[in-house]
Design a protein around this motif. Structure first.
Motif, PDB file in Angstrom:
ATOM      1  N   UNK A 292       1.097   5.925  -0.004  1.00 37.66           N
ATOM      2  CA  UNK A 292       1.254   7.143   0.792  1.00 37.66           C
ATOM      3  C   UNK A 292       0.451   7.015   2.072  1.00 37.66           C
ATOM      4  N   UNK A 293       1.123   7.230   3.209  1.00 40.90           N
ATOM      5  CA  UNK A 293       0.462   7.234   4.530  1.00 40.90           C
ATOM      6  C   UNK A 293      -0.391   5.995   4.751  1.00 40.90           C
ATOM      7  N   UNK A 294       0.142   4.830   4.401  1.00 39.03           N
ATOM      8  CA  UNK A 294      -0.550   3.586   4.655  1.00 39.03           C
ATOM      9  C   UNK A 294      -1.661   3.249   3.676  1.00 39.03           C
ATOM     10  N   UNK A 295      -1.730   3.985   2.569  1.00 34.00           N
ATOM     11  CA  UNK A 295      -2.764   3.748   1.566  1.00 34.00           C
ATOM     12  C   UNK A 295      -2.103   3.374   0.238  1.00 34.00           C
ATOM     13  N   UNK A 296      -2.675   2.374  -0.438  1.00 34.55           N
ATOM     14  CA  UNK A 296      -2.233   2.001  -1.773  1.00 34.55           C
ATOM     15  C   UNK A 296      -3.239   2.555  -2.782  1.00 34.55           C
ATOM     16  N   UNK A 297      -2.765   3.476  -3.622  1.00 38.77           N
ATOM     17  CA  UNK A 297      -3.592   4.058  -4.681  1.00 38.77           C
ATOM     18  C   UNK A 297      -3.290   3.316  -5.975  1.00 38.77           C
ATOM     19  N   UNK A 298      -4.341   2.903  -6.682  1.00 35.12           N
ATOM     20  CA  UNK A 298      -4.153   2.151  -7.913  1.00 35.12           C
ATOM     21  C   UNK A 298      -4.919   2.810  -9.055  1.00 35.12           C
TER      22      UNK A 298
ATOM     23  N   UNK B  98      -8.707   3.590  -7.612  1.00 38.15           N
ATOM     24  CA  UNK B  98      -9.234   3.168  -6.311  1.00 38.15           C
ATOM     25  C   UNK B  98      -8.142   3.304  -5.269  1.00 38.15           C
ATOM     26  N   UNK B  99      -8.521   3.197  -3.991  1.00 38.64           N
ATOM     27  CA  UNK B  99      -7.565   3.288  -2.885  1.00 38.64           C
ATOM     28  C   UNK B  99      -7.895   2.231  -1.845  1.00 38.64           C
ATOM     29  N   UNK B 100      -6.832   1.601  -1.314  1.00 46.26           N
ATOM     30  CA  UNK B 100      -6.980   0.499  -0.371  1.00 46.26           C
ATOM     31  C   UNK B 100      -6.082   0.741   0.833  1.00 46.26           C
ATOM     32  N   UNK B 101      -6.613   0.533   2.034  1.00 51.20           N
ATOM     33  CA  UNK B 101      -5.827   0.625   3.259  1.00 51.20           C
ATOM     34  C   UNK B 101      -4.875  -0.566   3.312  1.00 51.20           C
ATOM     35  N   UNK B 102      -3.575  -0.317   3.400  1.00 54.34           N
ATOM     36  CA  UNK B 102      -2.582  -1.393   3.328  1.00 54.34           C
ATOM     37  C   UNK B 102      -2.676  -2.314   4.541  1.00 54.34           C
ATOM     38  N   UNK B 103      -2.857  -1.762   5.732  1.00 54.10           N
ATOM     39  CA  UNK B 103      -2.854  -2.567   6.950  1.00 54.10           C
ATOM     40  C   UNK B 103      -4.090  -3.448   7.074  1.00 54.10           C
ATOM     41  N   UNK B 104      -5.248  -2.907   6.746  1.00 53.07           N
ATOM     42  CA  UNK B 104      -6.513  -3.630   6.955  1.00 53.07           C
ATOM     43  C   UNK B 104      -7.065  -4.273   5.693  1.00 53.07           C
TER      44      UNK B 104
ATOM     45  N   UNK C   9       5.176  -2.287 -10.635  1.00 51.95           N
ATOM     46  CA  UNK C   9       5.562  -2.742  -9.301  1.00 51.95           C
ATOM     47  C   UNK C   9       5.922  -1.502  -8.494  1.00 51.95           C
ATOM     48  N   UNK C  10       5.423  -1.412  -7.269  1.00 52.85           N
ATOM     49  CA  UNK C  10       5.703  -0.239  -6.432  1.00 52.85           C
ATOM     50  C   UNK C  10       5.975  -0.682  -5.003  1.00 52.85           C
ATOM     51  N   UNK C  11       7.031  -0.159  -4.376  1.00 53.20           N
ATOM     52  CA  UNK C  11       7.370  -0.542  -3.005  1.00 53.20           C
ATOM     53  C   UNK C  11       6.870   0.470  -1.972  1.00 53.20           C
ATOM     54  N   UNK C  12       6.675  -0.018  -0.766  1.00 53.77           N
ATOM     55  CA  UNK C  12       6.455   0.852   0.391  1.00 53.77           C
ATOM     56  C   UNK C  12       7.327   0.315   1.520  1.00 53.77           C
ATOM     57  N   UNK C  13       7.224   0.906   2.686  1.00 51.48           N
ATOM     58  CA  UNK C  13       8.050   0.478   3.808  1.00 51.48           C
ATOM     59  C   UNK C  13       7.746  -0.965   4.208  1.00 51.48           C
TER      60      UNK C  13
END
Length: 424
Positions: free
Chosen positions: A54-60, A86-92, A391-395
């Motif tokens: 969600x909004x560039x964040x991967x929540x696990x 935990x949560x991780x910024x997808x871009x960085x 498995x989970x997809x994003x844009x």
């Protein structure tokens, strides 16, 4: 093929299928194809079973106590405390402050607005007492006041197209009201009246018929119905094995969709009776895909663990024939590619366990053309016995979670993020 229990997964005793072949037959299988390593991000010290973007964040979420950078050993001084979420910024690839710290397993996460809805098996999260279901903020993960509670595990949480929160699992009471394995909440947080009744046909041993549970919830493209996947035999008193469809505004009706995913006897090469289960149900225009642990559908046809059905009738669509040889717990479709993960070692178009001419080596993760089911060359090759759970997809990426400690030739425990992805 032999069957054995997949223990320690927290979703009941899931049965596996494992191909037993001679050394000569294995030599005929296609060699492993080295794919790109996953993106540099973070890994866990335990299993990951929930991922959402969600909004560039991967929540696990899952079962772990700390996270550390990809490639770092378990004893790394760079490890940071994160218990089960935990949560991780997808871009960085940066680890974010979100840390709700549930005291038990997390099975599913859904984001709506500035809230994360978390389902699992826990009694405390975000600093508050919560029974298996909670809403927490997206900042540091503090619990919101909403506190419905369930009397058993919540295995899936999904935000519906009508804005309602849908949950499924093993529970029979939600917010102190009777609900049999599935329920829905209004955006206000109030428990809705939508209440399909899921049960099991009695008079059988376990396996093949075990305690009913909902693992997956999906929504029709036109937003008028809800697809349900799990392990059950009755929906509103109507026979429906492991998959069903009900109206989104009235859960009292069971619609015609009926894949009938069930086998009372052994599969052709199994030594024991198996428990048929649907772990993921994915509605698309013109098709409904399922992934799970099964071999017989429509009451008579063979289809191993991955299938596509007519969304109205539930008839198997034989134009898609991507299959594998073991429980397929993780499943997602992105841009015409179907990613599957689980406890399998071979996959392919029409891959029937024992018939290696149709199967190619794929350890725990594979990719199919979503239109045809033809196997793609992409092959990260995850290790471990049980493999992948989610498995989970994003844009711009796909997240993979499970038991593994290596994937794509890289030390990455529990979680892997892929940005460079195959095309169908």
């Amino acid at each position: 093929m032999i069957a054995g229990k997949l223990s320690g997964m927290g979703w009941g005793s899931r049965l596996l299928t494992v191909v037993v072949v001679s050394a000569t037959a294995l030599a005929l299988a296609a060699p492993a194809f080295a794919t790109d390593p996953p993106a540099t991000t973070w890994q866990t010290n335990g299993k990951v079973r929930a991922i959402t973007f969600s909004s560039g964040v991967m929540y696990i979420g899952g079962v772990f106590t700390s996270v550390r950078p990809t490639g770092a050993p378990a004893s790394s001084p760079s490890a940071r405390t994160r218990q089960n979420a935990a949560a991780i910024d997808v871009a960085t690839g940066k680890l974010l402050p979100w840390n709700p710290h549930p005291n038990g397993q997390v099975f599913s996460i859904a984001i709506s607005g500035r809230k994360a809805f978390v389902g699992g098996s826990f009694s405390k999260i975000g600093g508050a007492n919560r029974a298996n279901l909670a809403a927490v903020g997206l900042g540091v993960g503090t619990a919101k006041t909403w506190n419905p509670g369930t009397n058993a595990t919540v295995d899936v949480v999904r935000i519906g197209p009508n804005g309602n929160l849908f949950i499924g699992g093993q529970f029979t009471r939600v917010a102190r009201q009777p609900r049999t394995r599935i329920a829905s909440f209004k955006p206000s947080g109030r428990l809705g009246t939508w209440a399909p009744r899921l049960g099991q046909i009695t008079g059988f041993a376990c396996p093949p018929r075990c305690h009913p549970v909902v693992f997956s919830i999906g929504f029709s493209p036109n937003h008028d119905s809800v697809f349900i996947g799990g392990h059950f035999g009755l929906v509103n008193g109507v026979a429906r094995n492991e998959a069903a469809k009900v109206p989104i505004n009235s859960g009292k009706t069971t619609l015609a969709f009926n894949p009938n995913i069930y086998a009372a006897a052994n599969c052709p090469t199994c030594t024991t009776v198996e428990t048929s289960r649907v772990y993921n149900i994915i509605p698309k225009a013109g098709r409904v895909y399922t992934c799970g642990g099964y071999w017989k559908v429509n009451g008579k046809q063979q289809s191993f663990n991955v299938s596509a059905f007519d969304p109205r009738t539930g008839k198997l669509q034989t134009g898609f024939r991507g299959e594998d040889d073991g429980d397929t717990v993780g499943c997602a479709i992105r841009k015409g590619v179907m990613y599957v993960g689980g406890h399998f070692n071979v996959a392919g178009f029409g891959c029937t366990p024992g018939a290696l001419g149709n199967c190619t080596t794929r350890h725990h993760v594979a990719a199919f053309d979503a239109a045809t089911g033809h196997l793609l060359s992409w092959n990260p090759d995850a290790n471990s016995v049980h493999g992948l759970l989610v498995i989970a997809p994003s844009e711009h990426a796909v997240g993979f979670g499970g038991y593994f400690t290596r994937i794509g030739g890289t030390a990455s425990q529990g979680i892997a993020l892929y940005r460079h992805l195959p095309k169908a």
